[in-house]
Motif scaffolding. Structure first.
Motif, PDB file in Angstrom:
ATOM      1  N   LEU A  60       0.832  -1.200   0.000  1.00  0.00           N
ATOM      2  CA  LEU A  60       0.000   0.000   0.000  1.00  0.00           C
ATOM      3  C   LEU A  60       0.871   1.255   0.000  1.00  0.00           C
ATOM      4  O   LEU A  60       0.568   2.222  -0.700  1.00  0.00           O
ATOM      5  N   ASP A  61       1.965   1.240   0.727  1.00  0.00           N
ATOM      6  CA  ASP A  61       2.859   2.393   0.749  1.00  0.00           C
ATOM      7  C   ASP A  61       3.435   2.665  -0.640  1.00  0.00           C
ATOM      8  O   ASP A  61       3.491   3.812  -1.081  1.00  0.00           O
ATOM      9  N   ALA A  62       3.819   1.622  -1.346  1.00  0.00           N
ATOM     10  CA  ALA A  62       4.358   1.780  -2.707  1.00  0.00           C
ATOM     11  C   ALA A  62       3.293   2.317  -3.653  1.00  0.00           C
ATOM     12  O   ALA A  62       3.564   3.213  -4.466  1.00  0.00           O
ATOM     13  N   LEU A  63       2.070   1.791  -3.573  1.00  0.00           N
ATOM     14  CA  LEU A  63       0.981   2.267  -4.422  1.00  0.00           C
ATOM     15  C   LEU A  63       0.667   3.728  -4.123  1.00  0.00           C
ATOM     16  O   LEU A  63       0.510   4.546  -5.037  1.00  0.00           O
ATOM     17  N   HIS A  64       0.593   4.078  -2.857  1.00  0.00           N
ATOM     18  CA  HIS A  64       0.313   5.451  -2.441  1.00  0.00           C
ATOM     19  C   HIS A  64       1.413   6.392  -2.931  1.00  0.00           C
ATOM     20  O   HIS A  64       1.125   7.473  -3.459  1.00  0.00           O
ATOM     21  N   VAL A  83       4.803   4.077   6.232  1.00  0.00           N
ATOM     22  CA  VAL A  83       3.657   4.291   7.113  1.00  0.00           C
ATOM     23  C   VAL A  83       3.114   2.939   7.564  1.00  0.00           C
ATOM     24  O   VAL A  83       3.051   1.993   6.776  1.00  0.00           O
ATOM     25  N   ALA A  84       2.705   2.860   8.801  1.00  0.00           N
ATOM     26  CA  ALA A  84       2.027   1.667   9.318  1.00  0.00           C
ATOM     27  C   ALA A  84       0.551   1.773   8.920  1.00  0.00           C
ATOM     28  O   ALA A  84      -0.308   2.146   9.712  1.00  0.00           O
ATOM     29  N   TRP A  85       0.268   1.484   7.653  1.00  0.00           N
ATOM     30  CA  TRP A  85      -1.071   1.684   7.096  1.00  0.00           C
ATOM     31  C   TRP A  85      -2.133   0.888   7.836  1.00  0.00           C
ATOM     32  O   TRP A  85      -3.200   1.414   8.142  1.00  0.00           O
ATOM     33  N   ARG A  86      -1.886  -0.376   8.069  1.00  0.00           N
ATOM     34  CA  ARG A  86      -2.909  -1.220   8.713  1.00  0.00           C
ATOM     35  C   ARG A  86      -3.311  -0.620  10.055  1.00  0.00           C
ATOM     36  O   ARG A  86      -4.502  -0.488  10.348  1.00  0.00           O
ATOM     37  N   GLU A  87      -2.334  -0.247  10.864  1.00  0.00           N
ATOM     38  CA  GLU A  87      -2.622   0.342  12.173  1.00  0.00           C
ATOM     39  C   GLU A  87      -3.431   1.631  12.035  1.00  0.00           C
ATOM     40  O   GLU A  87      -4.409   1.854  12.750  1.00  0.00           O
TER      41      GLU A  87
END
Length: 131
Positions: free
Chosen positions: A16-20, A31-35
């Protein structure tokens, strides 16, 4: 190409970080996206081609009847195929199922045709304070 859409999909933070980062033009941030999403979101929609995360939208909310679309992003090579609109449509269905009455979005001017024409949002008055 078979694209699947998953409400509260099980992504990994790195993907998700790479896509963002690709979608919003910044370096990966770890970023700790899931959290973050578990803490602040009603849910999110992941678009997958096989096991590859190719699209995402976040649905945050006020805990009541208002939900908000954030971070709509589709991998560059998959754009202009209706994936973004399908992400938003899935987000709207799930927000409705959660008894939300309103789905809000804000966006940059160049995204106006996407949100109004492709996704069906209506224009409304709003305000913004730059912090």
């Amino acid at each position: 190409m078979t694209i699947t859409y998953e409400w509260r999909g099980d992504f990994d933070d790195t993907s998700l970080d790479a896509l963002h980062a690709e979608g919003f033009g910044h370096p990966p941030s770890e970023v700790a996206w899931r959290e973050r999403l578990e803490r602040h979101s009603l849910g999110w929609v992941c678009a997958w081609e096989g096991s590859s995360l190719i699209g995402f939208v976040n649905v945050v909310w006020d805990g009541g009847t208002h939900a908000f679309i954030l971070d709509t992003v589709v991998a560059e090579q998959y754009r202009a195929r209706g994936i973004g609109a399908a992400l938003v449509a899935t987000a709207a269905e799930e927000a409705r199922a959660a008894k939300c009455a309103w789905l809000h979005v804000d966006f940059e001017e160049h995204l106006r045709p996407f949100y109004f024409d492709a996704c069906g949002f209506k224009e409304t008055a709003a305000g913004l304070i730059a912090l």
